[in-house]
Design a protein around this motif. Structure first.
Motif, PDB file in Angstrom:
ATOM      1  N   PHE A 147      33.051  44.419  38.549  1.00 32.98           N
ATOM      2  CA  PHE A 147      33.324  43.977  37.316  1.00 32.98           C
ATOM      3  C   PHE A 147      33.592  42.371  37.214  1.00 32.98           C
ATOM      4  O   PHE A 147      33.756  41.839  36.108  1.00 32.98           O
ATOM      5  CB  PHE A 147      34.879  44.485  37.026  1.00 32.98           C
ATOM      6  CG  PHE A 147      35.800  44.264  37.915  1.00 32.98           C
ATOM      7  CD1 PHE A 147      36.630  42.824  38.059  1.00 32.98           C
ATOM      8  CD2 PHE A 147      36.412  45.226  38.868  1.00 32.98           C
ATOM      9  CE1 PHE A 147      37.485  42.633  38.838  1.00 32.98           C
ATOM     10  CE2 PHE A 147      37.277  44.755  39.714  1.00 32.98           C
ATOM     11  CZ  PHE A 147      37.871  43.600  39.910  1.00 32.98           C
ATOM     12  N   THR A 148      32.844  41.749  38.157  1.00 33.03           N
ATOM     13  CA  THR A 148      32.719  40.376  37.896  1.00 33.03           C
ATOM     14  C   THR A 148      31.194  40.173  38.187  1.00 33.03           C
ATOM     15  O   THR A 148      30.610  40.859  39.205  1.00 33.03           O
ATOM     16  CB  THR A 148      33.189  39.477  38.803  1.00 33.03           C
ATOM     17  OG1 THR A 148      33.130  39.454  40.075  1.00 33.03           O
ATOM     18  CG2 THR A 148      34.957  39.877  38.581  1.00 33.03           C
ATOM     19  N   SER A 196      39.531  32.650  36.647  1.00 37.21           N
ATOM     20  CA  SER A 196      40.817  33.298  37.520  1.00 37.21           C
ATOM     21  C   SER A 196      40.292  34.352  38.675  1.00 37.21           C
ATOM     22  O   SER A 196      40.386  34.192  39.761  1.00 37.21           O
ATOM     23  CB  SER A 196      41.883  33.912  36.643  1.00 37.21           C
ATOM     24  OG  SER A 196      42.870  34.615  37.382  1.00 37.21           O
ATOM     25  N   SER A 197      39.473  35.316  38.049  1.00 34.68           N
ATOM     26  CA  SER A 197      38.879  36.479  38.706  1.00 34.68           C
ATOM     27  C   SER A 197      37.915  35.876  39.814  1.00 34.68           C
ATOM     28  O   SER A 197      37.793  36.319  40.784  1.00 34.68           O
ATOM     29  CB  SER A 197      38.348  37.664  37.890  1.00 34.68           C
ATOM     30  OG  SER A 197      37.307  37.049  37.312  1.00 34.68           O
ATOM     31  N   SER A 198      37.076  34.785  39.583  1.00 31.00           N
ATOM     32  CA  SER A 198      36.208  34.312  40.309  1.00 31.00           C
ATOM     33  C   SER A 198      36.884  33.870  41.542  1.00 31.00           C
ATOM     34  O   SER A 198      36.338  33.866  42.595  1.00 31.00           O
ATOM     35  CB  SER A 198      35.424  33.120  39.572  1.00 31.00           C
ATOM     36  OG  SER A 198      34.429  33.634  38.645  1.00 31.00           O
ATOM     37  N   LEU A 239      36.492  34.771  45.696  1.00 29.44           N
ATOM     38  CA  LEU A 239      36.589  33.670  46.542  1.00 29.44           C
ATOM     39  C   LEU A 239      37.627  34.294  47.720  1.00 29.44           C
ATOM     40  O   LEU A 239      37.409  34.486  48.973  1.00 29.44           O
ATOM     41  CB  LEU A 239      36.993  32.634  46.003  1.00 29.44           C
ATOM     42  CG  LEU A 239      35.906  31.633  45.637  1.00 29.44           C
ATOM     43  CD1 LEU A 239      36.405  30.314  45.187  1.00 29.44           C
ATOM     44  CD2 LEU A 239      34.904  31.363  46.709  1.00 29.44           C
ATOM     45  N   ILE A 240      38.960  34.494  47.236  1.00 27.79           N
ATOM     46  CA  ILE A 240      40.150  34.927  48.041  1.00 27.79           C
ATOM     47  C   ILE A 240      39.964  36.275  48.737  1.00 27.79           C
ATOM     48  O   ILE A 240      39.956  36.515  49.840  1.00 27.79           O
ATOM     49  CB  ILE A 240      41.369  34.652  47.332  1.00 27.79           C
ATOM     50  CG1 ILE A 240      41.738  33.151  47.100  1.00 27.79           C
ATOM     51  CG2 ILE A 240      42.539  34.923  48.214  1.00 27.79           C
ATOM     52  CD1 ILE A 240      42.971  32.795  46.265  1.00 27.79           C
ATOM     53  N   LYS A 241      39.650  37.227  47.646  1.00 21.92           N
ATOM     54  CA  LYS A 241      39.944  38.702  48.326  1.00 21.92           C
ATOM     55  C   LYS A 241      38.640  38.709  48.985  1.00 21.92           C
ATOM     56  O   LYS A 241      38.642  39.697  50.042  1.00 21.92           O
ATOM     57  CB  LYS A 241      40.158  39.664  47.060  1.00 21.92           C
ATOM     58  CG  LYS A 241      39.781  40.961  47.211  1.00 21.92           C
ATOM     59  CD  LYS A 241      40.997  41.643  48.126  1.00 21.92           C
ATOM     60  CE  LYS A 241      40.925  43.027  48.209  1.00 21.92           C
ATOM     61  NZ  LYS A 241      41.959  43.557  49.066  1.00 21.92           N
ATOM     62  N   LYS A 242      37.409  38.578  48.437  1.00 19.81           N
ATOM     63  CA  LYS A 242      36.201  39.204  48.980  1.00 19.81           C
ATOM     64  C   LYS A 242      35.688  38.021  50.334  1.00 19.81           C
ATOM     65  O   LYS A 242      34.749  38.663  51.143  1.00 19.81           O
ATOM     66  CB  LYS A 242      35.041  39.015  48.098  1.00 19.81           C
ATOM     67  CG  LYS A 242      35.311  40.144  46.831  1.00 19.81           C
ATOM     68  CD  LYS A 242      35.015  41.471  47.648  1.00 19.81           C
ATOM     69  CE  LYS A 242      35.176  42.345  46.579  1.00 19.81           C
ATOM     70  NZ  LYS A 242      34.649  43.775  47.217  1.00 19.81           N
ATOM     71  N   MET A 243      36.354  36.803  50.396  1.00 18.32           N
ATOM     72  CA  MET A 243      35.601  36.075  51.379  1.00 18.32           C
ATOM     73  C   MET A 243      36.764  35.376  52.277  1.00 18.32           C
ATOM     74  O   MET A 243      36.613  35.424  53.383  1.00 18.32           O
ATOM     75  CB  MET A 243      34.834  34.781  50.693  1.00 18.32           C
ATOM     76  CG  MET A 243      33.410  35.396  50.094  1.00 18.32           C
ATOM     77  SD  MET A 243      32.800  34.227  49.022  1.00 18.32           S
ATOM     78  CE  MET A 243      32.299  33.011  50.337  1.00 18.32           C
TER      79      MET A 243
END
Length: 593
Positions: A101-102, A429-431, A436-440
């Motif tokens: 969704f992003t 915010s989602s980026s 960044l935080i959740k995925k990396m």
């Protein structure tokens, strides 16, 4: 009732509605924060998408820029509406089926690379902050004029309102707030347009009234009258273009493909349950958008005729209150060059026509006739400067419409600017929190921790957006057009090739995005903000303006992506299978993250 009191009432009621909706629909999970739980109906999502996309540029600035550019302003109408058709047919269903969704999430997974994800996050932030700069400028202008507060104070109030419902409600709160905002903004745009159309031509349908005969002189067509007025004052004919064909094509194309690459619009197709609903909501959104877009050229014509007939050769001391109200904000300026006390509005001073070289005001000095003095006036005989962004807002006052109509326009302007600002802030915010935080950075972060990070990122984004509102880089539509160019130069090729070209790999996508975004940023900073040695329109590459250069940068992105991918390893087979699968027209489940 007093006009100021009505304005406070209308704006206050609309703000109370937005805040109430945000409290009612506050997000309790990351899925609700990012995609409103994936359960919004197609009609509601279509209205929210329309409000999200029809920003201050569409409501406040588009008709204004058309009123000054005339035929040349059609590039905004063609580019923005054509781009939405492109997005709805070419990208939205496939992205929805992919389930990310992003845009950075799609690019990171499709190109199996955290480097690609990082580049996409950088591009999303640049695009969103450029876009939001125009919205916050619109918020500040509207607050300062209609609520009689300083522009900076108006921006602070707007920041608080957006922060409240964006941070509390996330996408769920924003979606239902935007449904209400669409109703407010479309009503506020259409009512004065209908009033003025009846007043000027006797025709209640603005888009037909624009080409009708004048009520005051049935022998004269309104557009012929405007062409005549422009010719008398030394401007180009309103119905004839002055831009080169290559620049018209480039701007239109940049706006079209930029629309299809805007992250805050793409995310809208993940707030519905199924791929079929994504297609339906795209159709509804286009219908809702068309209502305003087919009316905007008429508003541009009405406002231009009203302005010329009101100010040209008029004694300054006889000007109505609306003129001095906007003058006090520095959005209209007059200097009495021939000392006759009358306003000379002539077409020989390009710097007075809002091309970005704005005259400065010292904020204090008054001329012999009481006019606000322009500090660096042009050498032309033209005495008047008019900011393009005021045309829609000032038009009801110029036409002497009832106070409640003026108050309604104020509420509509704020609805348009705040709705898009909220959508952009959620992308930012989602980026940060998701991509960044959740995925990396911290894949094991808890849902609660991710939600907190998302809200903190939204707070930071609002602060930066507020800075741009206080220190605006230019006209709303011009700034927003640059954001579309950035989206065209960076995201569009990566998304299209990611969906339709199995052989496209991470190396090609990363190189293409870097080259496209780098070229567009360099060109924009050089020719729009006069860095790197600056330059004039005579120095434009290929004769293309900064607003249209996104189309050129996009072609370089495509070229680099395809060439690099040919000389580097093919994507893994599982990635190629995913690409095959998302093109199969079958149903899909709820959005995942």
């Amino acid at each position: 009732m007093d006009g100021q009191l009505l304005t406070y009432l209308f704006v206050g009621i609309s703000f109370a509605l937005y805040i109430g909706i945000a409290i009612w629909s506050r997000a309790g999970s990351t899925k609700e924060f990012y995609v409103a739980g994936g359960g919004v109906g197609p009609i509601a999502n279509g209205m929210a998408t329309a409000a999200d996309w029809m920003s201050a540029a569409s409501f406040i600035s588009m008709a204004g820029i058309i009123s000054f550019m005339g035929y040349d302003g059609s590039v905004f109408l063609m580019g923005w509406t054509g781009g939405y058709v492109l997005l709805a047919l070419l990208l939205a269903p496939y992205l929805r089926k992919f389930g990310k969704f992003t845009v950075p999430d799609f690019i990171g997974d499709r190109y199996y690379s955290n480097t690609a994800r990082s580049v996409a996050v950088f591009c999303a932030l640049i695009i969103s902050f450029t876009y939001v700069a125009g919205q916050m400028r619109g918020v500040g202008v509207v607050f300062s004029r209609f609520l009689e507060v300083e522009i900076d104070t108006g921006v602070y109030i707007g920041m608080i309102i957006v922060l409240f419902y964006a941070v509390l409600g996330g996408m769920k709160g924003i979606t239902y707030t935007q449904v209400a905002q669409y109703c407010v903004l479309i009503f506020a745009f259409m009512v004065p347009a209908i009033f003025i159309s009846i007043q000027m031509t006797g025709n209640p349908i603005p888009m037909f009234g624009m080409g009708d005969t004048m009520a005051s002189n049935p022998e004269v067509n309104l557009l012929d009258r405007l062409d005549g007025l422009n010719a008398e004052l030394g401007f180009d004919k309103y119905t004839e273009g002055s831009k080169s064909m290559i620049d018209v094509i480039a701007i239109t194309l940049a706006l079209m493909v930029g629309t299809a690459g805007l992250p805050h619009v793409i995310v809208r197709f993940f707030t519905v349950k199924r791929v079929k609903d994504a297609r339906k909501s795209a159709g509804y959104a286009l219908l809702f958008i068309a209502i305003l877009y087919v009316t905007a050229p008429a508003v541009a014509v009405f406002s231009r005729v009203n302005l010329i007939e009101t100010v040209s050769e008029t004694d300054y001391k006889e000007m109505p209150a609306w003129f001095t109200n906007w003058e006090d904000l520095g959005l209209i300026g007059w200097t009495d060059k021939n000392a006759d006390g009358k306003i000379q509005y002539l077409g020989d001073g390009p710097a007075m026509e809002g091309d970005g070289n704005k005259p400065a005001f010292d904020g204090v000095s008054k001329g012999v006739n009481g006019e606000r003095v322009i500090v660096n006036p042009s050498n032309s005989v033209n005495e008047l400067y008019v900011d393009q962004d005021i045309m829609v807002m000032a038009n009801p006052e110029i036409a002497d419409l009832p106070n409640w109509v003026i108050a309604l326009v104020a509420a509509g302007c704020l609805a348009a600017a705040l709705s898009t600002a909220a959508g952009l802030l959620l992308v930012i915010s989602s980026s940060v929190s998701h991509d960044l935080i959740k995925k990396m950075i911290k894949p094991d972060i808890s849902e609660k921790g991710e939600l907190i990070a998302a809200r903190l990122a939204a707070v930071g984004a609002v602060v930066i957006a507020g800075y741009f509102g206080i220190n605006p880089p230019g006209f709303v539509a011009a700034v927003v057009a640059l954001a579309f160019g950035l989206a065209a130069a960076s995201f569009f090729p990566a998304i299209v090739l990611g969906i339709f070209h199995k052989r496209m790999n991470k190396e090609g996508a990363i190189a293409g995005m870097v080259v496209g975004m780098g070229l567009m940023l360099f060109y924009m900073l050089k020719f729009k903000f006069h860095l790197f040695g600056g330059g004039t329109s005579e120095d434009w590459w290929f004769g293309v303006s900064p607003e249209g250069f996104g189309a050129v940068a996009m072609f370089f992105n495509f070229l680099v992506s395809l060439v690099i991918s040919r000389f580097t390893p093919a994507p893994p087979l599982e990635v190629q299978e995913i690409v095959e699968n998302i093109r199969i027209p079958s149903g899909a489940g709820e959005a995942t993250h």
